[in-house]
Write an enzyme that holds these catalytic residues in place. Structure first.
Site, PDB file in Angstrom:
ATOM      1  N   LYS A  22       0.824  -1.220   0.000  1.00 29.06           N
ATOM      2  CA  LYS A  22       0.000   0.000   0.000  1.00 29.06           C
ATOM      3  C   LYS A  22       0.858   1.271   0.000  1.00 29.06           C
ATOM      4  CE  LYS A  22      -1.788   1.691   3.998  1.00 29.06           C
ATOM      5  NZ  LYS A  22      -1.575   3.143   4.186  1.00 29.06           N
ATOM      6  N   ASN A  23       1.830   1.331   0.904  1.00 27.14           N
ATOM      7  CA  ASN A  23       2.584   2.574   1.057  1.00 27.14           C
ATOM      8  C   ASN A  23       3.561   2.825  -0.089  1.00 27.14           C
ATOM      9  OD1 ASN A  23       1.182   3.115   3.333  1.00 27.14           O
ATOM     10  ND2 ASN A  23       2.840   2.655   4.772  1.00 27.14           N
ATOM     11  N   ARG A  92      -4.512  10.740   4.648  1.00 30.90           N
ATOM     12  CA  ARG A  92      -3.467  11.772   4.670  1.00 30.90           C
ATOM     13  C   ARG A  92      -2.557  11.706   3.448  1.00 30.90           C
ATOM     14  NH1 ARG A  92      -2.010  14.243   9.089  1.00 30.90           N
ATOM     15  NH2 ARG A  92       0.143  14.186   8.378  1.00 30.90           N
ATOM     16  N   CYS A 116      -5.190  13.340  13.263  1.00 29.34           N
ATOM     17  CA  CYS A 116      -5.458  11.914  13.038  1.00 29.34           C
ATOM     18  C   CYS A 116      -5.514  11.236  14.392  1.00 29.34           C
ATOM     19  CB  CYS A 116      -4.425  11.286  12.131  1.00 29.34           C
ATOM     20  SG  CYS A 116      -2.903  10.883  12.950  1.00 29.34           S
ATOM     21  N   ARG A 121       0.914  14.597  13.529  1.00 34.43           N
ATOM     22  CA  ARG A 121       1.397  14.227  12.193  1.00 34.43           C
ATOM     23  C   ARG A 121       1.468  15.443  11.255  1.00 34.43           C
ATOM     24  NH1 ARG A 121      -0.909   8.778   9.859  1.00 34.43           N
ATOM     25  NH2 ARG A 121       1.111   8.766   8.848  1.00 34.43           N
ATOM     26  N   ASP A 304       4.902   0.896  12.171  1.00 34.88           N
ATOM     27  CA  ASP A 304       3.702   0.243  11.639  1.00 34.88           C
ATOM     28  C   ASP A 304       3.550  -1.210  12.101  1.00 34.88           C
ATOM     29  OD1 ASP A 304       2.864   2.487  10.355  1.00 34.88           O
ATOM     30  OD2 ASP A 304       3.411   1.843   8.334  1.00 34.88           O
ATOM     31  N   ARG A 396      -8.644  -0.300   4.886  1.00 33.41           N
ATOM     32  CA  ARG A 396      -7.760   0.706   4.286  1.00 33.41           C
ATOM     33  C   ARG A 396      -6.409   0.087   3.939  1.00 33.41           C
ATOM     34  NH1 ARG A 396      -6.656   5.849   7.576  1.00 33.41           N
ATOM     35  NH2 ARG A 396      -5.329   6.036   5.752  1.00 33.41           N
TER      36      ARG A 396
HETATM   37  C1  UD1 Z   1       4.546   6.889   6.496  1.00 35.07           C
HETATM   38  C2  UD1 Z   1       3.595   5.725   6.368  1.00 35.07           C
HETATM   39  C3  UD1 Z   1       3.098   5.313   7.742  1.00 35.07           C
HETATM   40  C4  UD1 Z   1       4.270   5.072   8.696  1.00 35.07           C
HETATM   41  C5  UD1 Z   1       5.230   6.252   8.701  1.00 35.07           C
HETATM   42  C6  UD1 Z   1       6.495   6.001   9.507  1.00 35.07           C
HETATM   43  C7  UD1 Z   1       2.577   6.065   4.209  1.00 35.07           C
HETATM   44  C8  UD1 Z   1       1.351   6.420   3.434  1.00 35.07           C
HETATM   45  N1  UD1 Z   1       2.471   6.108   5.539  1.00 35.07           N
HETATM   46  O1  UD1 Z   1       3.804   7.974   7.045  1.00 35.07           O
HETATM   47  O2  UD1 Z   1       2.325   4.130   7.598  1.00 35.07           O
HETATM   48  O3  UD1 Z   1       3.790   4.868   9.996  1.00 35.07           O
HETATM   49  O4  UD1 Z   1       5.625   6.550   7.350  1.00 35.07           O
HETATM   50  O5  UD1 Z   1       7.177   4.899   8.996  1.00 35.07           O
HETATM   51  O6  UD1 Z   1       3.594   5.716   3.645  1.00 35.07           O
HETATM   52  N2  UD1 Z   1       7.034  14.562  10.503  1.00 35.07           N
HETATM   53  C9  UD1 Z   1       7.150  15.912  10.743  1.00 35.07           C
HETATM   54  N3  UD1 Z   1       6.865  16.783   9.730  1.00 35.07           N
HETATM   55  C10 UD1 Z   1       6.493  16.347   8.485  1.00 35.07           C
HETATM   56  C11 UD1 Z   1       6.386  14.966   8.247  1.00 35.07           C
HETATM   57  C12 UD1 Z   1       6.675  14.101   9.286  1.00 35.07           C
HETATM   58  O7  UD1 Z   1       7.494  16.337  11.853  1.00 35.07           O
HETATM   59  O8  UD1 Z   1       6.257  17.175   7.611  1.00 35.07           O
HETATM   60  C13 UD1 Z   1       7.350  13.606  11.589  1.00 35.07           C
HETATM   61  C14 UD1 Z   1       6.161  12.750  11.995  1.00 35.07           C
HETATM   62  O9  UD1 Z   1       5.356  13.406  12.938  1.00 35.07           O
HETATM   63  C15 UD1 Z   1       6.849  11.522  12.547  1.00 35.07           C
HETATM   64  C16 UD1 Z   1       8.113  11.396  11.689  1.00 35.07           C
HETATM   65  O10 UD1 Z   1       8.282  12.663  11.068  1.00 35.07           O
HETATM   66  O11 UD1 Z   1       7.237  11.714  13.865  1.00 35.07           O
HETATM   67  C17 UD1 Z   1       8.045  10.343  10.602  1.00 35.07           C
HETATM   68  O12 UD1 Z   1       6.851  10.509   9.852  1.00 35.07           O
HETATM   69  P1  UD1 Z   1       6.797  10.180   8.300  1.00 35.07           P
HETATM   70  O13 UD1 Z   1       7.932   9.266   7.974  1.00 35.07           O
HETATM   71  O14 UD1 Z   1       6.696  11.434   7.541  1.00 35.07           O
HETATM   72  O15 UD1 Z   1       5.418   9.401   8.172  1.00 35.07           O
HETATM   73  P2  UD1 Z   1       4.388   9.431   6.988  1.00 35.07           P
HETATM   74  O16 UD1 Z   1       5.111   9.614   5.696  1.00 35.07           O
HETATM   75  O17 UD1 Z   1       3.267  10.354   7.325  1.00 35.07           O
END
Ligand code: UD1
Length: 417
Positions: A22-23, A92, A116, A121, A304, A396
């Site tokens: 999925k991701n 998201r 969320c 996030r 995850d 999902r």
């Molecule tokens: C993706 C995955 C999700 C997984 C996560 C961490 C998808 C669709 N989702 O989510 O299933 O749990 O990676 O492996 O691929 N952060 C910030 N600012 C930002 C973006 C992130 O501070 O703009 C922080 C987040 O709060 C978190 C960390 O960075 O603490 C990692 O998040 P991130 O790797 O970005 O997760 P997602 O891409 O949202």
């Protein structure tokens, strides 16, 4: 709304085939917006998030078809550059269209994702990366507007590793003028997968799988045809379920190389694990040994898989701990596992799990994708009937999970209200 009814306990036995990731699929679908024409993605799981992204691309004017695991996205005639709130709030990952749209079409308008179930996030790093590449970002009535004549290559340094922000920056930079260097970029296999697909379309990207990627912008990239890798979290979830139920399960068509930290933790739990190139054989122990898990960026233990691992540890022979350093609030499964008679105490981002002899079936509520699969694992171990409400969260992220589990001998039914 559907619910699952599970009668436990059970011991899982047999073989299960893993679906596409999925991701990895979601950013690939958004990346089709960088091209003009028909892109094809194979091995796509039939999931609610995939249909949400299809709907979003459809709203933008793309023609999207999904048949037998193959998605075709025709971006020849886009009519809109706006991702509406109604869709973004349900997924998201809709934010992924922002970078490709502004890179290829010079403008994009995407609703802010909002909160969320676990923590804030934020998306600040997505926006920082696009701004570094020259996009003008403004906010208006809950929407993010991005505009640029043509993005320009730049050095983008991520203060923390983010899968989403790295994917966003990568997609945007392939069409930027000049060279972009992405520093402290995420190492997750889904990022490598995106980079490979973009390269197959003519993008120039170096440093795949490392924390520094260098992108030399090109004028256009071609529509692509790409077969997506197996879902490592689905594979890990079945491995955890096998370990939790003293089962013996062969997990096929997966990528064991992506699951090192998860399989290591399950081995400490006493599971016997054999792997070859694309299969994992798991034999669960009669009683799980305690383990201490800390989530980290890849190749560390994935956030995850944290909830599923916690479910496994509910019946361990002693005290285990699970600490989430990526999402410190991601514990909505804890009160639900407690309803199944688990003994879990929360101390900030640390869960202390005192193993109990047995779990008991109870009605519980699914709160997010992975929390839900943890509840399924709990229910498979528990004595008696468990009802899991709100299974749309599971839909999902897991393709026909109840059918796959039934084939492994679980007594699980989907009941529609
Ligand atoms: C993706 C995955 C999700 C997984 C996560 C961490 C998808 C669709 N989702 O989510 O299933 O749990 O990676 O492996 O691929 N952060 C910030 N600012 C930002 C973006 C992130 O501070 O703009 C922080 C987040 O709060 C978190 C960390 O960075 O603490 C990692 O998040 P991130 O790797 O970005 O997760 P997602 O891409 O949202």
């Amino acid at each position: 709304m559907d619910k699952f009814v599970i009668n436990g306990p059970c011991t899982l036995r047999g073989a299960v085939e893993i679906s596409g990731a999925k991701n990895a699929v979601l950013p690939l679908m958004a990346a089709a917006l960088l091209t003009r024409g028909k892109s094809v993605i194979e091995n796509v799981p039939n999931l609610r998030d995939v249909s949400t992204m299809m709907r979003l691309l459809g709203i933008l004017g793309a023609e999207v078809e999904f048949e037998k695991g193959v998605i075709t996205i025709d971006t020849t005639r886009l009519t809109s550059f706006e991702a509406p709130y109604d869709l973004v709030r349900t997924m998201r990952a809709s934010i992924y269209v922002l970078g490709p749209l502004v890179a290829a079409h010079r403008e994009a308008r995407v609703s802010m994702p909002g909160g969320c179930a676990w923590g804030p996030r934020p998306i600040d790093l997505h926006l920082m990366a696009l701004e570094r590449l020259g996009a003008k970002i403004t906010f208006e009535h809950g929407y993010i507007n991005a505009a640029a004549r043509r993005l320009k290559g730049a050095e983008v340094v991520f203060p923390i590793s983010s899968v989403g922000a790295t994917a966003q920056a990568l997609m945007a930079s392939v069409l930027a003028k000049g060279v972009t260097v992405l520093k402290n970029s995420a190492l997750e296999p889904e990022i490598v997968e995106l980079a490979k697909a973009l390269r197959s379309a003519g993008a120039e990207i170096e440093g795949l799988g490392s924390s520094t990627m260098t992108v030399t912008g090109v004028e256009t990239i071609d529509p692509f045809r790409y077969r997506v890798m197996p879902d490592r979290i689905e594979a890990g979830t079945f491995a955890a379920a096998a370990a939790a139920t003293a089962g013996r399960v062969r997990i096929t068509k997966c990528a064991p190389a992506h699951l090192g930290a998860v399989l290591d933790a399950l081995k400490v739990c006493g599971a016997k694990i054999d792997i070859d190139e694309d299969n994992i054989d798991v034999q669960g122990p009669d009683r799980v040994e305690p383990v201490h898990v800390v989530t980290r960026e890849y190749p560390g233990f994935p956030t995850d898989m944290q909830a599923q691992m916690m479910a496994v540890l509910c019946r361990a022979k002693g005290t285990s701990t699970v600490k989430d350093t990526i999402y410190p609030d991601r514990f909505t499964h804890v009160p639900e596992l407690r309803r199944l008679a688990a003994n879990i105490r929360l101390d900030g981002n640390l869960a202390v799990i005192n193993g109990v002899r047995g779990l008991e079936g109870a009605p519980v509520m699914a709160t997010d994708i992975r929390a839900s699969s943890a509840l399924i694992i709990g229910a498979l171990m528990a004595k008696g009937r468990t009802e899991i409400l709100r299974v749309y969260h599971i839909d999902r992220g897991y393709e026909t999970i109840e059918k796959k589990l039934r084939k492994l001998g679980a007594d699980i039914q989907r009941v529609s209200d």
